[in-house]
Design a protein around this motif. Sequence first.
Motif, PDB file in Angstrom:
ATOM      1  N   THR A 284      -5.025   0.607  12.421  1.00 25.43           N
ATOM      2  CA  THR A 284      -5.389   1.717  11.220  1.00 25.43           C
ATOM      3  C   THR A 284      -3.831   1.952  10.600  1.00 25.43           C
ATOM      4  OG1 THR A 284      -4.436   3.278  13.094  1.00 25.43           O
ATOM      5  CG2 THR A 284      -6.780   3.182  12.830  1.00 25.43           C
ATOM      6  N   ALA A 285      -3.836   0.939   9.566  1.00 21.11           N
ATOM      7  CA  ALA A 285      -3.007   1.058   8.851  1.00 21.11           C
ATOM      8  C   ALA A 285      -3.096   1.860   7.579  1.00 21.11           C
ATOM      9  CB  ALA A 285      -2.802  -0.684   8.314  1.00 21.11           C
ATOM     10  N   GLU A 286      -2.492   1.930   6.517  1.00 26.64           N
ATOM     11  CA  GLU A 286      -2.376   2.921   5.602  1.00 26.64           C
ATOM     12  C   GLU A 286      -3.806   2.809   4.785  1.00 26.64           C
ATOM     13  OE1 GLU A 286       0.952   3.115   3.022  1.00 26.64           O
ATOM     14  OE2 GLU A 286       2.048   4.434   4.388  1.00 26.64           O
ATOM     15  N   THR A 287      -4.234   1.339   4.746  1.00 27.42           N
ATOM     16  CA  THR A 287      -5.486   1.150   4.053  1.00 27.42           C
ATOM     17  C   THR A 287      -6.209   0.074   4.643  1.00 27.42           C
ATOM     18  OG1 THR A 287      -4.273  -0.392   2.464  1.00 27.42           O
ATOM     19  CG2 THR A 287      -4.671   1.847   1.874  1.00 27.42           C
ATOM     20  N   VAL A 288      -7.365  -0.097   4.569  1.00 25.24           N
ATOM     21  CA  VAL A 288      -8.267  -1.065   5.440  1.00 25.24           C
ATOM     22  C   VAL A 288      -8.747  -2.068   4.384  1.00 25.24           C
ATOM     23  CG1 VAL A 288      -9.057   0.526   7.199  1.00 25.24           C
ATOM     24  CG2 VAL A 288     -10.556   0.254   5.051  1.00 25.24           C
ATOM     25  N   PRO A 289      -9.027  -3.164   4.706  1.00 25.35           N
ATOM     26  CA  PRO A 289      -9.618  -4.144   3.776  1.00 25.35           C
ATOM     27  C   PRO A 289     -10.784  -3.423   2.932  1.00 25.35           C
ATOM     28  CG  PRO A 289      -9.155  -5.299   6.000  1.00 25.35           C
ATOM     29  CD  PRO A 289      -9.005  -3.761   5.912  1.00 25.35           C
TER      30      PRO A 289
ATOM     31  N   ASP B 170     -10.401  13.975  12.760  1.00 24.32           N
ATOM     32  CA  ASP B 170      -9.181  13.106  12.870  1.00 24.32           C
ATOM     33  C   ASP B 170      -8.915  12.185  12.023  1.00 24.32           C
ATOM     34  OD1 ASP B 170      -8.574  15.097  14.886  1.00 24.32           O
ATOM     35  OD2 ASP B 170      -8.824  13.484  16.364  1.00 24.32           O
ATOM     36  N   ALA B 171      -9.889  11.220  11.822  1.00 24.28           N
ATOM     37  CA  ALA B 171      -9.806  10.148  10.754  1.00 24.28           C
ATOM     38  C   ALA B 171     -10.102  10.451   9.436  1.00 24.28           C
ATOM     39  CB  ALA B 171     -10.991   9.002  11.193  1.00 24.28           C
ATOM     40  N   LEU B 172     -10.826  11.371   8.986  1.00 28.63           N
ATOM     41  CA  LEU B 172     -10.830  11.764   7.708  1.00 28.63           C
ATOM     42  C   LEU B 172      -9.690  12.633   7.455  1.00 28.63           C
ATOM     43  CD1 LEU B 172     -14.646  13.246   6.975  1.00 28.63           C
ATOM     44  CD2 LEU B 172     -13.116  11.768   5.463  1.00 28.63           C
ATOM     45  N   SER B 173      -9.118  13.434   8.183  1.00 31.35           N
ATOM     46  CA  SER B 173      -8.032  14.065   7.938  1.00 31.35           C
ATOM     47  C   SER B 173      -6.914  13.190   7.561  1.00 31.35           C
ATOM     48  CB  SER B 173      -7.494  15.338   8.973  1.00 31.35           C
ATOM     49  OG  SER B 173      -8.553  15.931   9.154  1.00 31.35           O
TER      50      SER B 173
ATOM     51  N   THR C   9     -14.637   5.515  11.655  1.00 29.65           N
ATOM     52  CA  THR C   9     -14.564   6.605  10.570  1.00 29.65           C
ATOM     53  C   THR C   9     -13.334   6.379   9.539  1.00 29.65           C
ATOM     54  OG1 THR C   9     -15.243   8.175  12.245  1.00 29.65           O
ATOM     55  CG2 THR C   9     -14.208   9.258  10.413  1.00 29.65           C
ATOM     56  N   PHE C  10     -12.280   6.014  10.156  1.00 30.81           N
ATOM     57  CA  PHE C  10     -11.074   5.706   9.170  1.00 30.81           C
ATOM     58  C   PHE C  10     -11.508   4.758   8.290  1.00 30.81           C
ATOM     59  CE2 PHE C  10      -6.932   3.775   8.166  1.00 30.81           C
ATOM     60  CZ  PHE C  10      -6.028   4.875   8.057  1.00 30.81           C
ATOM     61  N   GLY C  11     -12.186   3.771   8.547  1.00 31.75           N
ATOM     62  CA  GLY C  11     -12.280   2.635   7.649  1.00 31.75           C
ATOM     63  C   GLY C  11     -13.501   3.110   6.848  1.00 31.75           C
ATOM     64  N   ALA C  12     -14.466   3.678   7.059  1.00 34.00           N
ATOM     65  CA  ALA C  12     -15.492   4.073   6.133  1.00 34.00           C
ATOM     66  C   ALA C  12     -15.017   5.127   5.143  1.00 34.00           C
ATOM     67  CB  ALA C  12     -16.651   4.635   7.114  1.00 34.00           C
ATOM     68  N   SER C  13     -14.304   6.101   5.644  1.00 31.99           N
ATOM     69  CA  SER C  13     -13.828   7.296   4.804  1.00 31.99           C
ATOM     70  C   SER C  13     -12.930   6.745   3.986  1.00 31.99           C
ATOM     71  CB  SER C  13     -12.990   8.329   5.699  1.00 31.99           C
ATOM     72  OG  SER C  13     -11.977   7.748   6.460  1.00 31.99           O
TER      73      SER C  13
END
Length: 405
Positions: free
Chosen positions: A25-30, A76-79, A157-161
């Motif tokens: 979970t870096a600042e951005t995903v590919p 959590d991931a969306l936030s 969730t983190f990646g999709a958001s």
Amino acid sequence: MPGFRVLSAILLASLTLAFAQSVKTAETVPGATIPKDYKLPADLALAVYVPSNERKARFFLRSAGFWAEPGKAIEDALSASLKHFFSNGSLVGADDSGTYGLLLTIHPKWKGEAGTLRLTMDYKVFGEKNALLLEGKQTFAAPMKMLSPAKTFYNATFGASQLVLADGITKLRPVANKYPAVNQLAEVDHQLIVDREHPVASGTGFFINAAGQVMTAAHVLHDCATTEVKREDQAFNSKLVAVSVLLDLAVIDTGVPAKQFLPLRQGAELFVGEPVANVGFPLQPILAANPNLTRGNVSSRGALTGSMGQFQFSAPIQPGSSGGPVVSDGGELLGVTVSTLNAAPLLEQGALPQNVNFALDAKYAAMFLRKNSIVFTEVPANPKGDPRLGNEAALATVVRLSCYQ
């Protein structure tokens, strides 16, 4: 939630596989790229709506011995994603108040595959006066982590958001001076933000007066952003008029006159043993969308130990029958279906209870209606009633309720 029961089985099978490589979970995903001249975090006031049932979703994997909490992962991931992209972004509910510049609605759809958890986010972006500015979908797949399923849900969730937010930034280039926070959450049209193809729950109601107002159990409407009233081939939007969590009772308004409605019995006297009809729309969408009528009798003027204002009746009910009317053979409303006995603990003790169901006594419904200045009718008890009269009165006034988020 049927979808999560299927997902739990897939997740459990996948968790027995070998360790999978985690998503960092870096600042951005590919793939979550934005224009190089766009400054992060942006100062836009972004409100993000995710259905309440998705934010609360959790289920227990008994065989694995842990809780899976996709709802917590979404929050959590969306936030975390919002914090990276927008300095003034927040998750909101359908009934929240406040202002926003843009409103983003997200409807998640989970799918478990061998060794992978895939999340698709259907999304829309609304601007001033509920104007639709952008819509689409983004999908992200996260490898399963056998010892950390929570991380798997979070990563998906983190990646999709991130993909959703990056797409919106690229196409709309949102900043505060372009989309000022002048829009009111209280003025958002709920019909636009909900998923109309997939109701999250269903229940039953019935017309209580000629004005087209519908009575039901309050828990049927819990967390509904919108409630649709369906009668045969007609469908009506509704507005909440009054609710009592204590009584588990509510009235909604369709705004359309009703040809027939149920009167209450004058004095609201119950006779133990008298026959009754109950009508509902159980087990939707497994069963056809037709009213289901069952018959029984008033078993007792009381209900569970410690309960108040309820009586017991024996007409069989199923999930989705809540809010339906309990009607005498004289065509009078005697009560509102609220619950059935939970047989599971008794089965473990070797007991098999049958047709132990509970309704709110109509005399309390009358008090509720008077307190909220809602028109209703009372008629004397009809000792010459018969099953056909009671059945027809119930069937002619019952409606199906669909809850959307």
